[in-house]
Design an enzyme around this catalytic site. Sequence first.
Site, PDB file in Angstrom:
ATOM      1  N   HIS A 282       0.884  -1.282   0.090  1.00 12.56           N
ATOM      2  CA  HIS A 282      -0.041  -0.293   0.062  1.00 12.56           C
ATOM      3  C   HIS A 282       0.791   1.284   0.003  1.00 12.56           C
ATOM      4  O   HIS A 282       0.447   2.214  -0.891  1.00 12.56           O
ATOM      5  CB  HIS A 282      -0.790  -0.155   1.139  1.00 12.56           C
ATOM      6  CG  HIS A 282      -1.437   1.345   1.515  1.00 12.56           C
ATOM      7  ND1 HIS A 282      -2.716   1.764   0.971  1.00 12.56           N
ATOM      8  CD2 HIS A 282      -1.179   2.304   2.432  1.00 12.56           C
ATOM      9  CE1 HIS A 282      -2.824   2.936   1.256  1.00 12.56           C
ATOM     10  NE2 HIS A 282      -2.145   3.199   2.495  1.00 12.56           N
ATOM     11  N   PHE A 283       1.989   1.313   0.889  1.00  7.58           N
ATOM     12  CA  PHE A 283       2.815   2.336   0.884  1.00  7.58           C
ATOM     13  C   PHE A 283       3.453   2.815  -0.416  1.00  7.58           C
ATOM     14  O   PHE A 283       3.599   3.987  -0.776  1.00  7.58           O
ATOM     15  CB  PHE A 283       3.958   2.083   2.006  1.00  7.58           C
ATOM     16  CG  PHE A 283       4.543   3.219   2.395  1.00  7.58           C
ATOM     17  CD1 PHE A 283       3.979   4.185   3.463  1.00  7.58           C
ATOM     18  CD2 PHE A 283       5.897   3.635   1.983  1.00  7.58           C
ATOM     19  CE1 PHE A 283       4.750   5.322   3.784  1.00  7.58           C
ATOM     20  CE2 PHE A 283       6.761   4.704   2.449  1.00  7.58           C
ATOM     21  CZ  PHE A 283       6.167   5.458   3.307  1.00  7.58           C
ATOM     22  N   HIS A 284       3.876   1.614  -1.250  1.00  6.63           N
ATOM     23  CA  HIS A 284       4.404   2.123  -2.613  1.00  6.63           C
ATOM     24  C   HIS A 284       3.690   2.403  -3.554  1.00  6.63           C
ATOM     25  O   HIS A 284       3.973   3.081  -4.524  1.00  6.63           O
ATOM     26  CB  HIS A 284       5.218   0.812  -2.882  1.00  6.63           C
ATOM     27  CG  HIS A 284       6.723   0.479  -2.283  1.00  6.63           C
ATOM     28  ND1 HIS A 284       6.778  -0.007  -1.071  1.00  6.63           N
ATOM     29  CD2 HIS A 284       7.840   0.813  -2.562  1.00  6.63           C
ATOM     30  CE1 HIS A 284       8.067  -0.018  -0.561  1.00  6.63           C
ATOM     31  NE2 HIS A 284       8.684   0.417  -1.513  1.00  6.63           N
TER      32      HIS A 284
ATOM     33  N   ARG B 187       9.485  -5.846   6.897  1.00  7.48           N
ATOM     34  CA  ARG B 187      10.605  -5.579   7.907  1.00  7.48           C
ATOM     35  C   ARG B 187      11.374  -6.631   8.228  1.00  7.48           C
ATOM     36  O   ARG B 187      12.095  -6.659   9.319  1.00  7.48           O
ATOM     37  CB  ARG B 187       9.988  -5.040   9.126  1.00  7.48           C
ATOM     38  CG  ARG B 187       9.326  -3.288   8.542  1.00  7.48           C
ATOM     39  CD  ARG B 187       8.818  -2.961  10.015  1.00  7.48           C
ATOM     40  NE  ARG B 187       8.629  -1.465   9.869  1.00  7.48           N
ATOM     41  CZ  ARG B 187       8.197  -0.482  10.738  1.00  7.48           C
ATOM     42  NH1 ARG B 187       7.613  -1.026  11.923  1.00  7.48           N
ATOM     43  NH2 ARG B 187       8.077   0.584  10.707  1.00  7.48           N
TER      44      ARG B 187
END
Length: 600
Positions: free
Chosen positions: A379-381, A443
Amino acid sequence: MATFVDRYPDEAKVVQASFAVAFIALGIGAFFGLIQALHRTNVLRVIDSVDYYTLLTAHGVLLALVFTIFFLVGVFTWAIAKGFERPLPDIRLTWAWFGLMTTGTVLNAVAILAGLVPEIPMSADVLYTFYAPLEAHPAFYIGLAMFIVGTWMAGADWFLAYRDWRGDNPDERIPLQPFIVLTTMIMWYVSTLGVAVAVVFFLIPWSLGLIETVNPLLTRTLFWYFGHPVVYFWLMPAYLLWYTVLPKLAGGRLFSDPLARVVFVLFVLLSTPVGIHHQYVDPGIAEGFKFIAMTNTMFLLLPSLLTAFTVVASVEHGARQRGGDGYLRWLGALPWRDPAFAGMALAGLMFAAGGFSGMINAGMNINYLIHNTLWVPGHFHMTVGTAVALTMMAGTYWLLPQITGKTIYSRPIGLFQVVLWFIGMVFMSNAMHRGGLLGIPRRTAEPQYQNFDFAAAVGSVGEIRMQIAFGGVLLFLSVVLFLFNVAATWAESRVDTPVDDTIPEPLSPSSGAPLILDNLSLWTGIAVVLVILAYTLPLAGIITDSGLLGSSQGFPVVVSLDALAEAAASALPHVSPDAAAGIHPLDTAADLAAELGVSR
């Protein structure tokens, strides 16, 4: 026709310098991203897994903080001078905030990258979220504080420009571009108070040994008080370009200036009281507060939906001005061969897809399914990594000629570059979302659990990994092409009119907007009240439960596995089978780590 660099040469130099730092950070951060993508997919491993976290921290800081915010201060400086049609009040202040931000960036980078050199007693493998009790070198936190103060000074510079303009134009509406800048900075001032308190009053003294313990939940909550609005801080330069530049590139005009102002006022009010939705799994925050944060987050769909309507309507108007017709045939009339337009349009399309995955993140129940999995960086990318980054790269193809007086070296390379980024992100983000649904963690350098196989309903885990690796390679190649095009443009000779930088008046002008929308003091006051209502009780509960400083000692960011293995090997031969049956592995490892201390 004189362009920006001719009218405002001093400001143009500041914008050039800001873009230069942003693009250097982009190149380094993208290279580290390529290494990560190949490492965690086990395609190519050129570093130790221990060093993976150093590169992951550098990747996050350099791209999510340095690249985006240096580009922001550059484009906002351009927007203030252009919108108010006057130079900044004191160029010395302008260079001062640029120097402070740059110095903070260098300190941050040194603290992080020193972790790759065992001989240097410095590391900061705490990722860009820098959660306690993971402890970084003081230089990391000090550099971060300098960086934030630099952005505050930049905002002060722009508000001083507004004060001078207002003195000469007491009855005028604030021009739209400066209005976007000023409302964004109000949001930034309100939201950065949290991270400033966490860094200055807790993390810096803690890392210097002035205080022995911190309260991890308190500092984590203060981070996310800032951590969600910073997403909109990254987005605002993209929104500025979508609202004011994209309609012009499409051949038309902005659909509605009043509607645009409503959107940015809503961001001021709604962006900060939602950070707790990043902490749904934190046990120290009551479920009721999490539910309130979820409800507040859903209200943020409104400015995003208004933006989608306004920008698409503006682009459609431009297409019809170019001869487009029909319900969808007008799309073919748009200037898809222009890298600036194509890149921004593709970024907006990806942002729409990212909004749907963001709704999953925002919901309490379904968030539990994807929390801390690959879904989240997927989602962040899509949002920051494409809606923001691709818009910034595409916008550079229109902005760079204005601040340098030089034409873009190669528009075909630029077009290929923005399309390549979009394709690379489709592969990577699609695979990350699918991997997150399987429970593959984020992570971590070693995403495969021992003696456990992820079961994919469609395809396979191996195919997902190949998509991530392939997408990462395409994204890195896109950055290389972008940086080459920018450097080659900078090396070109000056021309008289490198680009038409005029921005037409909106179809619905600012005169149709209620005057109250320009009352920045009112919206600031309401935003502060909403923050107080959202955070007073949760923070009071956290402090009541664990104290202001808590009881967590510093935790080493990296434990030497070799030293731990040697200690275990030396101890086990002296342990009988009966005694070994009573060993608790986690407790034993913790005791050994405590005895060994930090080994880097």
